[in-house]
Design a protein around this motif. Structure first.
Motif, PDB file in Angstrom:
ATOM      1  N   ASP A 315       0.818  -1.221   0.000  1.00 52.78           N
ATOM      2  CA  ASP A 315       0.000   0.000   0.000  1.00 52.78           C
ATOM      3  C   ASP A 315       0.849   1.268   0.000  1.00 52.78           C
ATOM      4  OD1 ASP A 315      -2.550  -0.788  -0.379  1.00 52.78           O
ATOM      5  OD2 ASP A 315      -3.235  -0.514   1.676  1.00 52.78           O
ATOM      6  N   GLU A 316       2.016   1.196  -0.624  1.00 52.61           N
ATOM      7  CA  GLU A 316       2.885   2.351  -0.775  1.00 52.61           C
ATOM      8  C   GLU A 316       2.794   2.854  -2.209  1.00 52.61           C
ATOM      9  OE1 GLU A 316       4.540   3.868   1.530  1.00 52.61           O
ATOM     10  OE2 GLU A 316       4.465   2.448   3.192  1.00 52.61           O
ATOM     11  N   LEU A 317       3.258   4.091  -2.438  1.00 53.08           N
ATOM     12  CA  LEU A 317       3.186   4.707  -3.761  1.00 53.08           C
ATOM     13  C   LEU A 317       4.589   4.963  -4.318  1.00 53.08           C
ATOM     14  CD1 LEU A 317       0.373   7.344  -3.134  1.00 53.08           C
ATOM     15  CD2 LEU A 317       0.153   5.120  -4.272  1.00 53.08           C
ATOM     16  N   ARG A 318       4.697   4.811  -5.599  1.00 49.54           N
ATOM     17  CA  ARG A 318       5.946   5.151  -6.303  1.00 49.54           C
ATOM     18  C   ARG A 318       5.880   6.626  -6.698  1.00 49.54           C
ATOM     19  NH1 ARG A 318       5.116   1.889 -10.072  1.00 49.54           N
ATOM     20  NH2 ARG A 318       6.264   0.169  -9.120  1.00 49.54           N
ATOM     21  N   THR A 319       7.011   7.330  -6.558  1.00 50.99           N
ATOM     22  CA  THR A 319       7.054   8.749  -6.901  1.00 50.99           C
ATOM     23  C   THR A 319       8.171   9.006  -7.904  1.00 50.99           C
ATOM     24  OG1 THR A 319       6.258   9.376  -4.703  1.00 50.99           O
ATOM     25  CG2 THR A 319       7.314  11.094  -6.020  1.00 50.99           C
ATOM     26  N   ILE A 320       7.820   9.648  -9.002  1.00 45.84           N
ATOM     27  CA  ILE A 320       8.808  10.093  -9.989  1.00 45.84           C
ATOM     28  C   ILE A 320       9.038  11.585  -9.748  1.00 45.84           C
ATOM     29  CG2 ILE A 320       9.364  10.338 -12.435  1.00 45.84           C
ATOM     30  CD1 ILE A 320       9.128   7.433 -11.563  1.00 45.84           C
ATOM     31  N   LEU A 321      10.228  11.930  -9.293  1.00 44.95           N
ATOM     32  CA  LEU A 321      10.543  13.329  -8.978  1.00 44.95           C
ATOM     33  C   LEU A 321      10.982  14.077 -10.233  1.00 44.95           C
ATOM     34  CD1 LEU A 321      12.579  12.593  -5.738  1.00 44.95           C
ATOM     35  CD2 LEU A 321      10.229  13.434  -5.863  1.00 44.95           C
ATOM     36  N   ILE A 322      10.440  15.279 -10.440  1.00 40.56           N
ATOM     37  CA  ILE A 322      10.793  16.028 -11.655  1.00 40.56           C
ATOM     38  C   ILE A 322      11.178  17.485 -11.393  1.00 40.56           C
ATOM     39  CG2 ILE A 322       9.360  14.568 -13.124  1.00 40.56           C
ATOM     40  CD1 ILE A 322       7.277  16.790 -13.139  1.00 40.56           C
ATOM     41  N   ALA A 323      10.960  17.976 -10.186  1.00 34.96           N
ATOM     42  CA  ALA A 323      11.244  19.400  -9.912  1.00 34.96           C
ATOM     43  C   ALA A 323      12.681  19.576  -9.437  1.00 34.96           C
ATOM     44  CB  ALA A 323      10.260  19.939  -8.885  1.00 34.96           C
ATOM     45  N   HIS A 324      13.648  19.263 -10.321  1.00 33.62           N
ATOM     46  CA  HIS A 324      15.056  19.329  -9.933  1.00 33.62           C
ATOM     47  C   HIS A 324      15.946  19.355 -11.186  1.00 33.62           C
ATOM     48  CE1 HIS A 324      15.488  15.056 -10.979  1.00 33.62           C
ATOM     49  NE2 HIS A 324      14.272  14.921 -10.459  1.00 33.62           N
ATOM     50  N   LYS A 325      17.210  19.622 -10.981  1.00 33.16           N
ATOM     51  CA  LYS A 325      18.151  19.806 -12.090  1.00 33.16           C
ATOM     52  C   LYS A 325      18.554  18.496 -12.765  1.00 33.16           C
ATOM     53  CE  LYS A 325      22.197  19.727  -9.052  1.00 33.16           C
ATOM     54  NZ  LYS A 325      23.317  20.518  -8.498  1.00 33.16           N
ATOM     55  N   LEU A 326      18.255  17.351 -12.149  1.00 29.08           N
ATOM     56  CA  LEU A 326      18.630  16.057 -12.731  1.00 29.08           C
ATOM     57  C   LEU A 326      17.502  15.446 -13.556  1.00 29.08           C
ATOM     58  CD1 LEU A 326      20.393  14.440  -9.614  1.00 29.08           C
ATOM     59  CD2 LEU A 326      21.427  15.781 -11.452  1.00 29.08           C
ATOM     60  N   VAL A 327      16.425  16.169 -13.708  1.00 30.17           N
ATOM     61  CA  VAL A 327      15.243  15.608 -14.349  1.00 30.17           C
ATOM     62  C   VAL A 327      15.531  15.196 -15.796  1.00 30.17           C
ATOM     63  CG1 VAL A 327      14.330  17.823 -15.181  1.00 30.17           C
ATOM     64  CG2 VAL A 327      12.758  15.936 -14.679  1.00 30.17           C
ATOM     65  N   GLY A 328      14.910  14.082 -16.184  1.00 31.68           N
ATOM     66  CA  GLY A 328      14.985  13.622 -17.569  1.00 31.68           C
ATOM     67  C   GLY A 328      13.695  13.950 -18.303  1.00 31.68           C
ATOM     68  N   TRP A 329      13.779  14.099 -19.597  1.00 35.66           N
ATOM     69  CA  TRP A 329      12.603  14.555 -20.330  1.00 35.66           C
ATOM     70  C   TRP A 329      11.477  13.529 -20.327  1.00 35.66           C
ATOM     71  CZ3 TRP A 329      10.732  12.205 -24.782  1.00 35.66           C
ATOM     72  CH2 TRP A 329      11.607  11.339 -25.452  1.00 35.66           C
ATOM     73  N   ASN A 330      11.806  12.228 -20.188  1.00 40.18           N
ATOM     74  CA  ASN A 330      10.755  11.209 -20.136  1.00 40.18           C
ATOM     75  C   ASN A 330       9.870  11.383 -18.903  1.00 40.18           C
ATOM     76  OD1 ASN A 330      11.199   9.014 -22.374  1.00 40.18           O
ATOM     77  ND2 ASN A 330      13.244   9.593 -21.653  1.00 40.18           N
ATOM     78  N   ALA A 331      10.495  11.800 -17.817  1.00 41.94           N
ATOM     79  CA  ALA A 331       9.730  12.031 -16.588  1.00 41.94           C
ATOM     80  C   ALA A 331       8.824  13.253 -16.741  1.00 41.94           C
ATOM     81  CB  ALA A 331      10.686  12.223 -15.406  1.00 41.94           C
ATOM     82  N   VAL A 332       9.333  14.284 -17.404  1.00 38.78           N
ATOM     83  CA  VAL A 332       8.520  15.476 -17.626  1.00 38.78           C
ATOM     84  C   VAL A 332       7.351  15.143 -18.564  1.00 38.78           C
ATOM     85  CG1 VAL A 332       8.506  17.837 -18.523  1.00 38.78           C
ATOM     86  CG2 VAL A 332      10.499  16.988 -17.256  1.00 38.78           C
ATOM     87  N   LYS A 333       7.617  14.322 -19.564  1.00 39.01           N
ATOM     88  CA  LYS A 333       6.560  13.907 -20.487  1.00 39.01           C
ATOM     89  C   LYS A 333       5.468  13.134 -19.745  1.00 39.01           C
ATOM     90  CE  LYS A 333       5.787  11.384 -24.806  1.00 39.01           C
ATOM     91  NZ  LYS A 333       6.417  10.629 -25.911  1.00 39.01           N
ATOM     92  N   GLU A 334       5.878  12.248 -18.839  1.00 37.83           N
ATOM     93  CA  GLU A 334       4.891  11.486 -18.076  1.00 37.83           C
ATOM     94  C   GLU A 334       4.032  12.420 -17.227  1.00 37.83           C
ATOM     95  OE1 GLU A 334       4.807   7.623 -15.173  1.00 37.83           O
ATOM     96  OE2 GLU A 334       5.867   9.398 -14.491  1.00 37.83           O
ATOM     97  N   ARG A 335       4.669  13.437 -16.637  1.00 34.95           N
ATOM     98  CA  ARG A 335       3.915  14.398 -15.824  1.00 34.95           C
ATOM     99  C   ARG A 335       2.920  15.183 -16.686  1.00 34.95           C
ATOM    100  NH1 ARG A 335       1.567  15.216 -11.079  1.00 34.95           N
ATOM    101  NH2 ARG A 335       1.102  17.434 -10.770  1.00 34.95           N
ATOM    102  N   ALA A 336       3.365  15.583 -17.839  1.00 29.45           N
ATOM    103  CA  ALA A 336       2.475  16.318 -18.746  1.00 29.45           C
ATOM    104  C   ALA A 336       1.256  15.469 -19.109  1.00 29.45           C
ATOM    105  CB  ALA A 336       3.241  16.734 -19.999  1.00 29.45           C
ATOM    106  N   ASN A 337       1.501  14.207 -19.424  1.00 24.70           N
ATOM    107  CA  ASN A 337       0.400  13.305 -19.769  1.00 24.70           C
ATOM    108  C   ASN A 337      -0.554  13.141 -18.580  1.00 24.70           C
ATOM    109  OD1 ASN A 337       1.441  12.897 -22.325  1.00 24.70           O
ATOM    110  ND2 ASN A 337       2.548  11.037 -21.763  1.00 24.70           N
ATOM    111  N   LYS A 338       0.028  13.094 -17.374  1.00 23.15           N
ATOM    112  CA  LYS A 338      -0.776  12.876 -16.175  1.00 23.15           C
ATOM    113  C   LYS A 338      -1.745  14.022 -15.935  1.00 23.15           C
ATOM    114  CE  LYS A 338      -0.312  11.365 -11.383  1.00 23.15           C
ATOM    115  NZ  LYS A 338       0.637  10.961 -10.320  1.00 23.15           N
TER     116      LYS A 338
END
Length: 380
Positions: A315-338
């Motif tokens: 019952d835990e959640l996975r978190t993809i962090l994107i508000a940082h300087k190491l962010v990859g564009w795939n993570a930003v794309k996933e956030r946009a889709n979300k």
């Protein structure tokens, strides 16, 4: 016995009471015992009823709760303690004895003979007066005690037929996994029955040592929630569960109610007034957070690429962090889709670069990333 037939002896309500911030009320103990039982630990160990009048009352109360877990208490190897423990109605007694108190080497043989006679007398007395009671006998600080002394005691106790299992304790956390495996293997060759391991975490080896004990033939492993106990504590329940889960998921899912895991740890953290450590296995806030671009891309495609534990099982959640300087564009794309925004890859890469530049040297919030995405979408 195979590694799949182990039992957890959770000692949060005994060893955990020795944590410097612990002071459980009777109601706390009732709540914790019920949650441990609901989770499925095979045994719950309680503070000695001889420790205080309240400790005795708590033993009696929890022993009467009708839990699925078997209730034990941890006492000194004396007849007086045994009588009191029997009167509480617990399922079993965990005797302990500190062999290292025998300091005088010049008369050691006499001392150990007298000590062994006293130990066997207490065990016989207990078995005679409580024939159905489960009994464990353990020596403390065994990894700083000469092996010949240990064997003399363990062999006699094992052959007496008055105990159900032997316990070994790394009282100061000094052992290496290889030490544990060697000693448990030796004891199994002398006493081919159940063996219980209790490992302290002073050198950070408690979980590894517990698994080494299990590999070598131990059948019972002591844990506590959040690993709390004397000094640095002992094998954490989460660490041990994570270790076995990573090797046999179906075994852990079949033995324990994993959906209860988070609540159990939150209850203890609240009762002792601490936050769950950020890096604690499974239940720590950072346990399923992914940050670096390479990691997040892989996890988005296949979580198993960087996770050996499925957070949803607990019952835990996975978190993809994107508000940082190491962010990859795939993570930003996933956030946009979300949040319902569609961009071409080239556009997402430009937005990702902007996020990197903005967060390089200062912290930004997720809402700022969403703002950047929304503004970019409106400009299209």
């Amino acid at each position: 016995m195979s590694q799949k037939e182990f039992s957890i002896v959770d000692t949060t309500l005994r060893e955990g009471e020795q944590f410097y911030k612990s002071n459980f009320s009777t109601l706390d103990k009732i709540e914790i015992a019920r949650q441990l039982s609901d989770f499925g630990v095979e045994y719950i160990e309680l503070t000695s009823p001889c420790a205080s009048p309240k400790s005795r009352m708590d033993c009696e109360t929890i022993a009467r709760m009708g839990l699925n877990s078997k209730v034990l208490t941890h006492i000194r190897c004396t007849k007086e303690d045994a009588i009191t423990a029997i009167e509480t109605g617990v399922f079993g007694i965990n005797f302990f004895f500190r062999l290292s108190i025998l300091k005088d080497k010049t008369c050691f043989e006499k001392q150990i003979s007298e000590t062994l006679e006293n130990i066997l007398d207490v065990l016989w007395f207990t078995r005679k007066n409580a024939p159905e009671m489960e009994i464990r006998f353990s020596l403390e600080d065994i990894f700083r005690t000469p092996v010949d002394r240990l064997i003399k005691i363990y062999e006699a106790v094992g052959k007496s037929g008055w105990v159900d299992r032997l316990g070994i304790s790394d009282t100061v956390g000094i052992a290496l996994p290889s030490d544990v495996e060697k000693l448990v293997g030796l004891l199994k060759s002398l006493y081919p029955k159940d063996i219980e391991f209790h490992g302290h975490n002073d050198t950070g080896c408690a979980v590894a040592n517990s698994y080494a004990a299990l590999k070598a033939g131990a059948t019972h492993i002591n844990t506590s929630i959040l690993g709390i106990g004397e000094r640095n504590g002992i094998t954490s329940l989460a660490g041990f569960i994570a270790r076995i889960y990573s090797l046999d998921i179906d075994l852990i899912k079949g033995k324990y109610n994993l959906k209860q895991f988070k609540q159990l740890h939150e209850t203890i953290a609240k009762r002792i007034g601490i936050d769950i450590p950020l890096n604690h296995p499974i239940v720590g806030k950072a346990a399923f957070m992914h940050k670096a671009g390479v990691h997040t891309k892989s996890v988005i495609l296949n979580p198993k690429s960087y996770e050996i534990i499925n957070p949803s099982d607990f019952d835990e959640l996975r978190t993809i962090l994107i508000a940082h300087k190491l962010v990859g564009w795939n993570a930003v794309k996933e956030r946009a889709n979300k949040i319902g925004l569609a961009f071409k890859d080239d556009e997402i890469k430009k937005i990702s670069l902007k996020i990197k530049q903005l967060s390089d040297g200062k912290n930004i919030e997720l809402k700022k990333v969403d703002e950047i995405l929304i503004n970019a979408y409106r400009k299209e």
